[in-house]
Each structure stands twice: as structure tokens, then as C-alpha cells.
Scaffold this active site. Structure first.
Site, PDB file in Angstrom:
ATOM      1  N   LYS A 109      32.321 -10.740 -10.979  1.00 18.18           N
ATOM      2  CA  LYS A 109      33.070 -11.933 -11.399  1.00 18.18           C
ATOM      3  C   LYS A 109      34.565 -11.682 -11.275  1.00 18.18           C
ATOM      4  CE  LYS A 109      35.155 -13.693 -14.869  1.00 18.18           C
ATOM      5  NZ  LYS A 109      36.129 -14.590 -14.218  1.00 18.18           N
ATOM      6  N   GLY A 119      40.623  -5.272 -17.522  1.00 20.82           N
ATOM      7  CA  GLY A 119      41.391  -6.410 -18.007  1.00 20.82           C
ATOM      8  C   GLY A 119      42.125  -6.043 -19.270  1.00 20.82           C
ATOM      9  N   SER A 120      42.349  -7.033 -20.111  1.00 21.14           N
ATOM     10  CA  SER A 120      43.151  -6.806 -21.316  1.00 21.14           C
ATOM     11  C   SER A 120      42.343  -6.048 -22.370  1.00 21.14           C
ATOM     12  CB  SER A 120      43.603  -8.151 -21.879  1.00 21.14           C
ATOM     13  OG  SER A 120      42.467  -8.923 -22.211  1.00 21.14           O
ATOM     14  N   THR A 121      43.054  -5.345 -23.227  1.00 26.87           N
ATOM     15  CA  THR A 121      42.408  -4.603 -24.311  1.00 26.87           C
ATOM     16  C   THR A 121      41.690  -5.577 -25.239  1.00 26.87           C
ATOM     17  OG1 THR A 121      43.967  -2.790 -24.125  1.00 26.87           O
ATOM     18  CG2 THR A 121      42.867  -3.028 -26.241  1.00 26.87           C
ATOM     19  N   VAL A 137      40.177  -8.560 -24.579  1.00 23.02           N
ATOM     20  CA  VAL A 137      38.869  -8.990 -24.060  1.00 23.02           C
ATOM     21  C   VAL A 137      37.929  -7.780 -23.949  1.00 23.02           C
ATOM     22  CG1 VAL A 137      37.652 -10.100 -22.132  1.00 23.02           C
ATOM     23  CG2 VAL A 137      39.869 -10.977 -22.864  1.00 23.02           C
ATOM     24  N   GLY A 138      38.485  -6.618 -23.607  1.00 22.61           N
ATOM     25  CA  GLY A 138      37.669  -5.408 -23.503  1.00 22.61           C
ATOM     26  C   GLY A 138      36.955  -5.066 -24.807  1.00 22.61           C
ATOM     27  N   GLU A 159      38.519  -0.478 -18.366  1.00 22.23           N
ATOM     28  CA  GLU A 159      39.861  -0.112 -17.893  1.00 22.23           C
ATOM     29  C   GLU A 159      40.792  -1.182 -18.445  1.00 22.23           C
ATOM     30  OE1 GLU A 159      40.463   2.610 -16.459  1.00 22.23           O
ATOM     31  OE2 GLU A 159      38.694   3.206 -15.312  1.00 22.23           O
ATOM     32  N   CYS A 190      48.532  -2.141 -14.407  1.00 28.49           N
ATOM     33  CA  CYS A 190      48.175  -1.471 -15.657  1.00 28.49           C
ATOM     34  C   CYS A 190      48.852  -0.114 -15.763  1.00 28.49           C
ATOM     35  CB  CYS A 190      46.666  -1.327 -15.746  1.00 28.49           C
ATOM     36  SG  CYS A 190      45.970  -0.588 -14.282  1.00 28.49           S
ATOM     37  N   GLU A 237      52.540  -4.628 -24.054  1.00 25.03           N
ATOM     38  CA  GLU A 237      52.422  -4.729 -22.603  1.00 25.03           C
ATOM     39  C   GLU A 237      52.901  -6.110 -22.168  1.00 25.03           C
ATOM     40  OE1 GLU A 237      48.459  -5.036 -20.818  1.00 25.03           O
ATOM     41  OE2 GLU A 237      49.069  -3.529 -19.369  1.00 25.03           O
TER      42      GLU A 237
HETATM   43  P1  NAP Z   1      41.772 -10.551 -19.065  1.00 25.73           P
HETATM   44  O1  NAP Z   1      42.337 -11.814 -19.556  1.00 25.73           O
HETATM   45  O2  NAP Z   1      41.229  -9.602 -20.052  1.00 25.73           O
HETATM   46  O3  NAP Z   1      40.664 -10.940 -17.993  1.00 25.73           O
HETATM   47  C1  NAP Z   1      39.977  -9.986 -17.231  1.00 25.73           C
HETATM   48  C2  NAP Z   1      38.685 -10.560 -16.728  1.00 25.73           C
HETATM   49  O4  NAP Z   1      37.815 -10.812 -17.839  1.00 25.73           O
HETATM   50  C3  NAP Z   1      38.824 -11.900 -16.007  1.00 25.73           C
HETATM   51  O5  NAP Z   1      37.902 -11.930 -14.942  1.00 25.73           O
HETATM   52  C4  NAP Z   1      38.463 -12.884 -17.087  1.00 25.73           C
HETATM   53  O6  NAP Z   1      38.004 -14.106 -16.589  1.00 25.73           O
HETATM   54  C5  NAP Z   1      37.357 -12.140 -17.789  1.00 25.73           C
HETATM   55  N1  NAP Z   1      37.076 -12.604 -19.152  1.00 25.73           N
HETATM   56  C6  NAP Z   1      37.881 -13.279 -20.000  1.00 25.73           C
HETATM   57  N2  NAP Z   1      37.252 -13.535 -21.161  1.00 25.73           N
HETATM   58  C7  NAP Z   1      36.009 -13.006 -21.062  1.00 25.73           C
HETATM   59  C8  NAP Z   1      34.879 -12.925 -21.926  1.00 25.73           C
HETATM   60  N3  NAP Z   1      34.914 -13.453 -23.163  1.00 25.73           N
HETATM   61  N4  NAP Z   1      33.759 -12.302 -21.482  1.00 25.73           N
HETATM   62  C9  NAP Z   1      33.724 -11.758 -20.263  1.00 25.73           C
HETATM   63  N5  NAP Z   1      34.749 -11.806 -19.390  1.00 25.73           N
HETATM   64  C10 NAP Z   1      35.882 -12.421 -19.787  1.00 25.73           C
HETATM   65  O7  NAP Z   1      42.842  -9.724 -18.223  1.00 25.73           O
HETATM   66  P2  NAP Z   1      43.812 -10.303 -17.124  1.00 25.73           P
HETATM   67  O8  NAP Z   1      44.798 -11.172 -17.841  1.00 25.73           O
HETATM   68  O9  NAP Z   1      43.056 -10.871 -15.986  1.00 25.73           O
HETATM   69  O10 NAP Z   1      44.481  -8.951 -16.562  1.00 25.73           O
HETATM   70  C11 NAP Z   1      45.561  -8.322 -17.147  1.00 25.73           C
HETATM   71  C12 NAP Z   1      45.126  -7.137 -17.997  1.00 25.73           C
HETATM   72  O11 NAP Z   1      44.314  -6.239 -17.264  1.00 25.73           O
HETATM   73  C13 NAP Z   1      46.290  -6.304 -18.471  1.00 25.73           C
HETATM   74  O12 NAP Z   1      46.158  -6.008 -19.847  1.00 25.73           O
HETATM   75  C14 NAP Z   1      46.174  -5.020 -17.651  1.00 25.73           C
HETATM   76  O13 NAP Z   1      46.748  -3.908 -18.241  1.00 25.73           O
HETATM   77  C15 NAP Z   1      44.727  -4.902 -17.480  1.00 25.73           C
HETATM   78  N6  NAP Z   1      44.407  -4.051 -16.328  1.00 25.73           N
HETATM   79  C16 NAP Z   1      43.915  -2.791 -16.525  1.00 25.73           C
HETATM   80  C17 NAP Z   1      43.628  -1.961 -15.448  1.00 25.73           C
HETATM   81  C18 NAP Z   1      43.095  -0.566 -15.640  1.00 25.73           C
HETATM   82  O14 NAP Z   1      42.557  -0.037 -14.687  1.00 25.73           O
HETATM   83  N7  NAP Z   1      43.210   0.028 -16.793  1.00 25.73           N
HETATM   84  C19 NAP Z   1      43.819  -2.433 -14.165  1.00 25.73           C
HETATM   85  C20 NAP Z   1      44.317  -3.714 -13.999  1.00 25.73           C
HETATM   86  C21 NAP Z   1      44.596  -4.510 -15.088  1.00 25.73           C
HETATM   87  P3  NAP Z   1      39.027 -15.366 -16.437  1.00 25.73           P
HETATM   88  O15 NAP Z   1      39.960 -15.012 -15.368  1.00 25.73           O
HETATM   89  O16 NAP Z   1      38.147 -16.483 -16.069  1.00 25.73           O
HETATM   90  O17 NAP Z   1      39.703 -15.552 -17.755  1.00 25.73           O
END
Ligand code: NAP
Ligand code: MG
Length: 451
Positions: free
Chosen positions: A153, A206-208, A210-211, A228, A262, A354
């Protein structure tokens, strides 16, 4: 339901993407279950060949994938090409895994004891919008290599290159249903990966926030998770380093991909005795960063991913923000944001949260102990850089900083052949490196009686 993809460089409409609902997600997962059973029976050398063909298909499509990413995400074209090439490399690297998932023969009395690395079944990969295709490949390539099926996804904002990779897999001859890209909302498709029991492992980037939610949901089925998450990494510049080189390279450690990384070194810790000298060189380097049209070869930094994300980044830089200096960015349409250098107090929002945009917080420190304490004064622990010409200090500080991916006298952090992941609230588990395919298996121990 659908989503309109907007080019963040000029706000033109790129395309419309249909969203899957819960029933369609379940149907795709059911197809993946069937495809996985077949795939796990394919001989290891044939699975390896299939992955190499997938890598070849990506290689032949690099220019197309790169243009798609640049239009969807605003990445500079040279960077988009690198990302597509990286997907090819990751597939090639893990194409060696099917023939190397080697178990153990353990000496025991009365028979033969061996271990097997059995595939998990269906793996759900959920990706963010900042590096759509590279991060997807870190999940799907080793998962497929280990004999699993994958449902992917992509983030709602950036689905285009992932959808294209799904087509390329089929064109390369991967079986129908084995690797499916399911566009949709996190709250619908993503949530279903968490709750559908046929999905046996989740790889979430993704974000901490949602993680944590995903980890809590996965607990209900003791579903495996790799996470991650976010970061607020430090770039530590000691007085005994090559200050000119540290200043010249620092902008790219945090402004690359417009800071939407990230691993961005978004806290710049500078030893007080060289602070003024460093800042002089740093200002010049920041002003030289080429921010502009991402389709141009010379562009180093493009726009932010969406206008909505620009609003979120801008909310950190109000009139009271302690701005030291800024780089440039184009005017007019597009999600532009000039590289911004701030000098906040320790513990303030700018120094701890962040931002995920081109904003760096510079903080002076006194000595080695102070630098380590400041670097570790965060809930995150993903990456970091240490600049020093004292070998002993490089070793001491690298061992003391709580982060999964550090570099000394460089800003490198991601290589597909080395493990990647975070300490503390930056994540759980590791991706990439020689062991990643094993993380998509269960170890099975079997004792064969000889009497
Ligand atoms: P996000 O809002 O947490 O979303 C990540 C993914 O999760 C998206 O595909 C999102 O879908 C999905 N999602 C949202 N809510 C969900 C739920 N309740 N259940 C399952 N999946 C759900 O993060 P983002 O805003 O896309 O990305 C930015 C964040 O990613 C930053 O905090 C960054 O640090 C982190 N990041 C970490 C790494 C690493 O390797 N550590 C790498 C890259 C990014 P939708 O798009 O449809 O909302
Ligand atoms: Mg989000």
C-alpha cells in the site's frame, strides 16, 4: 473513491488514482494467499531467476519511473533516476537470497536435527510518501525472495511509481497475485492489512504516531512487524574536524529531498569554539543549494511533496522563529520552501520535533560529553554524522550515540548491502543488508530420529 495526483512543482493535475475499499483489499489478499503457496514450491534457482527478470524490467524502465516520480513527488530528476536504479539493485541483491536461505544442522543424540527458514505467507508493506519506490523495494524484494507474497500500500499522495512497479513485475513474468500494489487510504487498505489474519507480517515505514497504532493493532494476532519511523538526527561537528568540508557538506545532509528524509540530520551540533567559523562556511553553502524545477539536470532540491505538507512545515517558522539565514526557492505555483537555518533553544519545539522539511536547527555544544548528551536527548535514534579527525573520538562518539545508522566524516546512511533501522522510537527491526530475507521467514526446527 479516488485521489487526484497534483504535480507539486507547478500544481498541474497529473492523473486520478482509484482507491480500493475494504472488500477489494480482502479479495487481493485472498489472491495473494493462493499465489504464495505456488511461489513457495518454485525451485530456489527459478525464484532467483524470476527476481532477476523483475530487476531487468525495472532497469529498462528507469527513465519512465524517474519521470513519474518527479511529476508525482517533485524529486529532482537525477535523484529520481538514482531511486529507480536503487530498486533494480535491491532486487538483484535479494535475487541471491532464495539459494542462500541456509539452515543449520545441529548435533544431537539419536538422530538428525535441522532448521528450515519457512516463508511467512502474505506480507503487507505500507510505505510513506517521501521515498515511495526505494522504501517499497526494501520490503518487497527480500519478502518475495524468501518465498512470500506481497501486498503493497503506497502513501495516498505518491502511488504512481509503486503502481508501475506492480505492472513491471507482471511484465517480467512474476505470477499473477504474487506482488500486488493496492492504492487506497491508510485508514481503509492499511488498516485491513493490520486486521486481516491472512497477512502474517507488516512492514511499516512512516510516522511514529501511526507506527505505534499499527504495532498495537498487530498485537491482537501476534502479527510480526518491522517499523521504520521518524527521526531528529544529529550532525555533530567537532573543533578538530575539517571544518570547511563539514560546512560544505552539511546542507545536503538535511536539505536533500527537501528535508523529507527520515535520516535528515535536522539537528546540527557545532562545538562552540568553531561555531562562528563553521556558520560562515555553512551560510555560503546553504545559499549555493540549487532549489528549483525538478525536471532540470542541475537542480539539487525540488518542492515539498504537497501544498498541505508545506503548510505543516511552515507552521514551525512563524515570525518568532529564530531564523539565522535562508537559501532560495522559486516564487509562484508549487509547494516551494526555501532551506531555512534556525538557532533555537535546547528543548524547544524546533530542536526536538521532526519537521520533515528543509529546516535545520543549529545548537552549540561545549565538549565531547555535552555533544553526546545533546545528540541522545531525543526520543528518536535513526541516523547521525560525526565530524572529527581524532580517530579515538570518532570511535567513542560512534559507540555512544544511540542511533541505528551513523557515519563518521560523511553523511551516508543507506546502502542496500548494510542493515538499516532505528533505535528507540525510530523503529523496530532492521531492513536491508545480508540478513533481510531471513526476517521474512520463521525458523522451523525438525528432529529426525535415526533409531
Ligand atoms: P504516515 O502518515 O505515518 O503514513 C505512512 C503510511 O501509513 C501511508 O501509506 C499511510 O497511508 C499509512 N497509514 C496511515 N494511517 C494508517 C493506519 N491507521 N493504518 C495503516 N496504515 C496507515 O507517514 P507519512 O506522513 O507518509 O511519512 C512521513 C513519516 O515517515 C515521517 O515521520 C518519517 O520520518 C517517516 N519515515 C521513516 C523512514 C524510516 O526508514 N525510518 C523512512 C521514510 C519516512 P495514507 O497515505 O493513505 O495516509
Ligand atoms: Mg501522514
Amino acid at each position: 473513491m479516488s485521489y487526484t495526483v497534483i504535480n507539486p512543482a507547478d500544481e498541474s493535475i497529473v492523473t486520478e488514482v482509484e482507491h480500493l475499499d475494504e472488500a477489494a483489499t480482502d479479495a487481493a489478499i485472498a489472491r495473494a494467499v493462493v499465489a504464495q503457496r505456488e511461489w513457495a514450491r518454485v525451485a530456489p534457482a527459478d525464484r532467483a531467476r524470476a527476481l532477476r527478470r523483475f530487476a531487468d524490467a525495472v532497469d529498462a524502465d528507469i527513465e519512465h519511473l524517474a519521470l513519474l516520480e518527479t511529476r508525482n513527488s517533485g524529486h529532482p530528476i537525477t535523484q529520481s533516476r538514482w531511486e529507480a536504479g536503487h530498486v533494480r539493485d535491491v532486487l538483484e541483491y535479494y535475487s541471491a537470497s532464495p539459494e542462500r536461505l541456509i539452515g543449520k544442522q545441529i548435533p544431537v543424540a539419536g538422530g538428525l536435527d535441522v532448521t528450515f527458514h519457512e516463508p511467512l505467507g502474505v506480507v503487507g508493506v505500507i510505505t510513506p510518501w517521501n521515498f515511495p519506490m526505494t522504501i517499497a523495494s526494501w520490503g518487497f524484494a527480500p519478502a518475495l525472495a524468501a518465498g512470500n507474497a506481497v501486498v503493497l500500500k503506497p502513501a495516498e499522495w505518491t502511488p504512481l511509481t509503486s503502481l508501475r512497479l506492480g505492472e513491471l513485475a507482471l511484465e517480467a513474468g512474476l505470477p499473477e497475485g504474487l506482488f500486488q500494489v493496492l492504492a487506497g487510504r491508510g485508514s481503509v487498505v492499511g488498516e485491513r492489512f493490520v486486521t486481516n489474519p491472512a497477512v502474517r507480517k507488516l512492514v511499516f515505514t512512516g510516522s511514529t504516531e501511526v507506527g505505534k497504532r499499527i504495532m498495537a493493532g498487530a498485537a491482537d494476532q501476534v502479527k510480526r512487524v518491522t517499523l521504520e519511523l521518524g527521526g531528529k538526527s544529529a550532525n555533530i561537528v567537532f573543533a578538530d574536524s575539517d571544518i570547511e568540508k563539514a560546512a560544505a557538506t552539511a546542507p545536503y545532509s538535511v536539505f536533500d529531498n527537501a528535508g523529507q528524509d527520515c535520516c535528515a540530520r535536522s539537528r546540527l551540533l557545532v562545538q562552540r569554539s568553531v561555531y562562528d567559523r563553521f556558520m560562515e562556511g555553512f551560510e555560503q553553502a546553504v545559499k549555493n543549494v540549487k532549489v528549483g524545477d525538478p525536471t532540470l539536470e542541475e537542480t539539487e532540491v525540488g518542492p515539498l511533496v504537497t501544498l498541505a505538507h508545506r503548510e505543516s512545515v511552515a507552521s514551525f517558522i512563524d515570525d518568532s522563529a529564530p531564523v539565522a539565514f535562508r537559501g532560495s526557492a522559486p516564487d509562484g505555483p508549487g509547494a516551494w520552501f526555501a532551506p531555512t537555518v534556525v538557532t533555537p533553544e535546547r528543548g524547544s519545539r524546533l530542536a526536538t520535533e521532526e519537521i520533515f522539511g528543509p529546516v535545520v536547527s543549529v545548537l552549540p555544544f561545549d565538549d565531547e560529553a555535552d555533544a553526546i548528551a545533546l545528540a541522545n536527548d531525543t526520543e528518536y535514534g535513526l541516523s547521525g554524522s560525526i565530524w572529527t579527525n581524532d580517530l579515538g573520538r570518532g570511535i567513542r562518539v560512534a559507540r555512544a550515540v544511540e542511533g541505528g545508522n551513523l557515519s563518521v566524516n560523511s553523511h551516508s546512511s543507506v546502502r542496500y548491502s548494510t542493515p538499516f533501522g532505528g533505535f528507540k522510537q525510530s523503529g523496530l527491526g532492521r531492513e536491508l543488508g545480508p540478513d533481510a530475507a531471513e526476517h521474512f521467514t520463521e525458523t522451523k526446527n525438525v528432529f529426525f530420529a535415526s533409531e
